[in-house]
Design an enzyme around this catalytic site. Sequence first.
Site, PDB file in Angstrom:
ATOM      1  N   GLN A  97      61.750  40.440  37.866  1.00 55.25           N
ATOM      2  CA  GLN A  97      61.652  41.475  38.896  1.00 55.25           C
ATOM      3  C   GLN A  97      62.694  42.527  38.536  1.00 55.25           C
ATOM      4  O   GLN A  97      63.872  42.374  38.837  1.00 55.25           O
ATOM      5  CB  GLN A  97      61.892  40.857  40.275  1.00 55.25           C
ATOM      6  N   GLY A 111      57.503  42.729  50.946  1.00 48.73           N
ATOM      7  CA  GLY A 111      57.386  42.195  49.588  1.00 48.73           C
ATOM      8  C   GLY A 111      57.559  43.244  48.497  1.00 48.73           C
ATOM      9  O   GLY A 111      57.676  44.445  48.768  1.00 48.73           O
ATOM     10  N   HIS A 112      57.500  42.798  47.271  1.00 52.21           N
ATOM     11  CA  HIS A 112      57.727  43.680  46.130  1.00 52.21           C
ATOM     12  C   HIS A 112      56.590  44.697  45.967  1.00 52.21           C
ATOM     13  O   HIS A 112      55.442  44.386  46.211  1.00 52.21           O
ATOM     14  CB  HIS A 112      57.959  42.916  44.836  1.00 52.21           C
ATOM     15  N   ASN A 113      56.962  45.888  45.586  1.00 44.02           N
ATOM     16  CA  ASN A 113      56.021  46.973  45.265  1.00 44.02           C
ATOM     17  C   ASN A 113      55.326  47.562  46.492  1.00 44.02           C
ATOM     18  O   ASN A 113      54.426  48.392  46.348  1.00 44.02           O
ATOM     19  CB  ASN A 113      54.948  46.509  44.261  1.00 44.02           C
ATOM     20  N   SER A 133      52.765  44.747  47.221  1.00 40.71           N
ATOM     21  CA  SER A 133      51.878  45.830  46.790  1.00 40.71           C
ATOM     22  C   SER A 133      50.997  46.393  47.897  1.00 40.71           C
ATOM     23  O   SER A 133      50.073  47.161  47.615  1.00 40.71           O
ATOM     24  CB  SER A 133      51.003  45.399  45.608  1.00 40.71           C
TER      25      SER A 133
END
Lengths: 341, 341, 341
Positions: A197, A238-240, A258
């Site tokens: 990450q 969360g990520h993105n 995402s």
Amino acid sequence: MSVTVRELAAWVDGEVAGDPELAIDHARPLADAGPGDITFVEDDRHLHAWHESRASAAVVRPGVPVNGRPLIRVDDPLMAFASILKRMRGDHFTRGAITIHPTACVHPSAVLGDEATIGPFCVVGEGAVIGHRTTLHPGVVVGRNCRIGAESTLYAHVVLYDGCILGERVTIHANSVIGSDGFGYRPHEGKHVKVPQLGHVEIGDDVEIGAATTIDRGTFGATRIGTGTKIDNLVQIGHNVVIGKHCIIVACTAIAGSAMIGDYVVIAAQVGIAGHVTIGAQATLAARCGVTRDLAGGQTYLGFPAIPASEEKRRLASINRLPQLLARVKELESEKVGAAS
Amino acid sequence: MSVTVRELAAWVDGEVAGDPELAIDHARPLADAGPGDITFVEDDRHLHAWHESRASAAVVRPGVPVNGRPLIRVDDPLMAFASILKRMRGDHFTRGAITIHPTACVHPSAVLGDEATIGPFCVVGEGAVIGHRTTLHPGVVVGRNCRIGAESTLYAHVVLYDGCILGERVTIHANSVIGSDGFGYRPHEGKHVKVPQLGHVEIGDDVEIGAATTIDRGTFGATRIGTGTKIDNLVQIGHNVVIGKHCIIVACTAIAGSAMIGDYVVIAAQVGIAGHVTIGAQATLAARCGVTRDLAGGQTYLGFPAIPASEEKRRLASINRLPQLLARVKELESEKVGAAS
Amino acid sequence: MSVTVRELAAWVDGEVAGDPELAIDHARPLADAGPGDITFVEDDRHLHAWHESRASAAVVRPGVPVNGRPLIRVDDPLMAFASILKRMRGDHFTRGAITIHPTACVHPSAVLGDEATIGPFCVVGEGAVIGHRTTLHPGVVVGRNCRIGAESTLYAHVVLYDGCILGERVTIHANSVIGSDGFGYRPHEGKHVKVPQLGHVEIGDDVEIGAATTIDRGTFGATRIGTGTKIDNLVQIGHNVVIGKHCIIVACTAIAGSAMIGDYVVIAAQVGIAGHVTIGAQATLAARCGVTRDLAGGQTYLGFPAIPASEEKRRLASINRLPQLLARVKELESEKVGAAS
């Protein structure tokens, strides 16, 4: 601190009705106010409580008639009352030159703006930039190469992982974590292998983030929170994920990796949003709804899976009529049997 | 840092197609990449985006045809791209002897392995053992008699209560709490009397735990997390829970006391698991499902109460057809009335 | 430490049955106990496990017959076992004068009670008062003018914002946040303008709060937690909420602003409670229920929206019979068609 109603009215640019020379000692909300106190009535529905209260004065909306005790009439009684309360109890935040508590660890390469305040036991990493008049409360950790804009406040124990970028006037409450690794693994020979990450988090101006909230860094690029968005406590992002401008995200909501959230989206408490979905601007997600696919903007959604409010209400009404429905079908069947016999 | 496509390909053992001497300045994901950048295409569905992108080169799967710009072909473009990105931006973690930040409080009886790193404001308790090459970020608190295996990383403000045991290569993200008291009380004369929580937590090798997650200690024995299990942010794990090996537990899930989770179980986000239930190996729990009784392994479960996915889908489909069903029963009834008249 | 069964029985005022001179080395729960260990049997249902166990002795309820190995009979085996375990492993908390770790930052105006303990890297603000025999673990931050009663324990990294008031014998687990700003904004020209959060939090005597829980301050007055109430991990309590005495609130529950919860209310895990609702005394909210309106006390509620348990069970049973219902209606319709032809 004793202040006359006239003086209080001047602080908030209000119109006095009743005795302007009455002395007020404290500002307290309706439920707590007594003799010597000024209170406020935000809504005409609460005028009854004001009439029953023993408070000495009240901040009210225009048009409220005097009834023995003095009133201060303003357009926004709650905000005016807040100003009075802050000023009466003497909240003050004096600042001057850069203040670095002697216990803080600030890397020599870090750059601090004018009047920045670094509290006890803070750690500011290599290459970090802290804007002017920004305050780090005790124990804040700012990773390497983070940039924090001016006039921001990070409360105690906030952690920024390396490389996070915050705008101006950002507020983050205690024990929140910005930039932790996203939850990304790949199966490989019976194990879960971590996807590195390597991205970061970018937070726009005027964003406020509650306590114990977590926002993961992007995998390669950024997780983004748009200008003016407000996020409550214990929220997971969360990520993105990309969140638009001026959104509202209430407590205990989880937004998976995402997801794309448009501007002015309102997300109530305990909502779940699946990964990779898109939610259009000005959508409203009711408390606890679970979003599993793209949703158009401008509408209100309910339920799990989330559907437009009108449909969901019809569906819920049907469910509640189920016991009667079962009884009616049973009756239809027994009549059929009766007719056949 | 400028590197040729040829050199980049050598770093990741890839095959160059197109100009190997092209100089690359940065590595960026498809959505952000421009001239001078290398990017990656994980899936052929994204080749269209690559064709529209202005990036100078891409890491792709074998068989992708060249189209003017150089390609590096590898079996796993995402992982290869991650290696390139890390190396180009010079992520480096040099280590040497034990490093204890001068502000850290390490009890004289604690034992530290070679090349362990103890960050600012860490507290390491009496009798604690920290493995070699393990890193404690700022403000980590390690209770008395804790043992942490080699090559582990505890991010800022992680708290281990007394007596917790962590394996090797364990990662715990910021502000998580391991070993807090379980939630156990008994009613006694109108009060809740605390059941002493005297156990500990044992975490296997290669476990990763997200940010602001809480894992309670056992009442007398251990709460256990098996080798290779990965846990996301804001997860709650109650006392005496036993989680198997290589499980996946996504954000905002709550597992109540004494639940037993088998190996290779996948638990999606916002799931709830009741106390004392057993979940068989390789079960999958869909997002938000609520487990109220034992579930056999090897299947997927949905809903609350959780049932096998096939049943739940049938149930949900029925619910969605309810409004029409109500209409049809009404029609049947009115025809009956019509026939009777 | 080796102790005879006779001595152990004396510690817990129990009755020995079998050999009182047997030496015991450790105290371990049934699943872990082996030769040399004493264990306990809380419930007669577990006597079978005791018979199969290799433990040397057990603490049991009155009336359990001896079966070769010595027993200690007491009214409450679990609590007696806990006492034995604590004493055998020598948990000891010696105290004396006030202990302030040399690294702690305590404001000169703060007042500390006798035998208070302030751990490393704690920050105690201006005007704060800490009761006698109260312990602050490492990194606790106590804001200005906070008051903490006697014999309380704040675990590592707990943050109290300014002005919070805690009773006696309060326990707060690691990384919880008390007194963060409530989530209050008003729309104004396309932006969300913050409503100042000027109140505080008041916590009664004998309250225990889990890890990573967040309790927001009142807008003007107090957010209140009643005496004897126990709150688990990762719970969110909004601004102006009032919680009664001796409530139980399990993990991952969210209570929105201005909700009023009566005395002896039990709230299971992952519950959501809307703002401004009132819940009567001795109500029980089942896991995951979602409260959207006022609920009378003394009953159990389930579902979302929460309804009395009896109704919800009927509703759920109906939903589960839906597929059959659909089939029956289809049949009725086809027969009608058949009859018409």
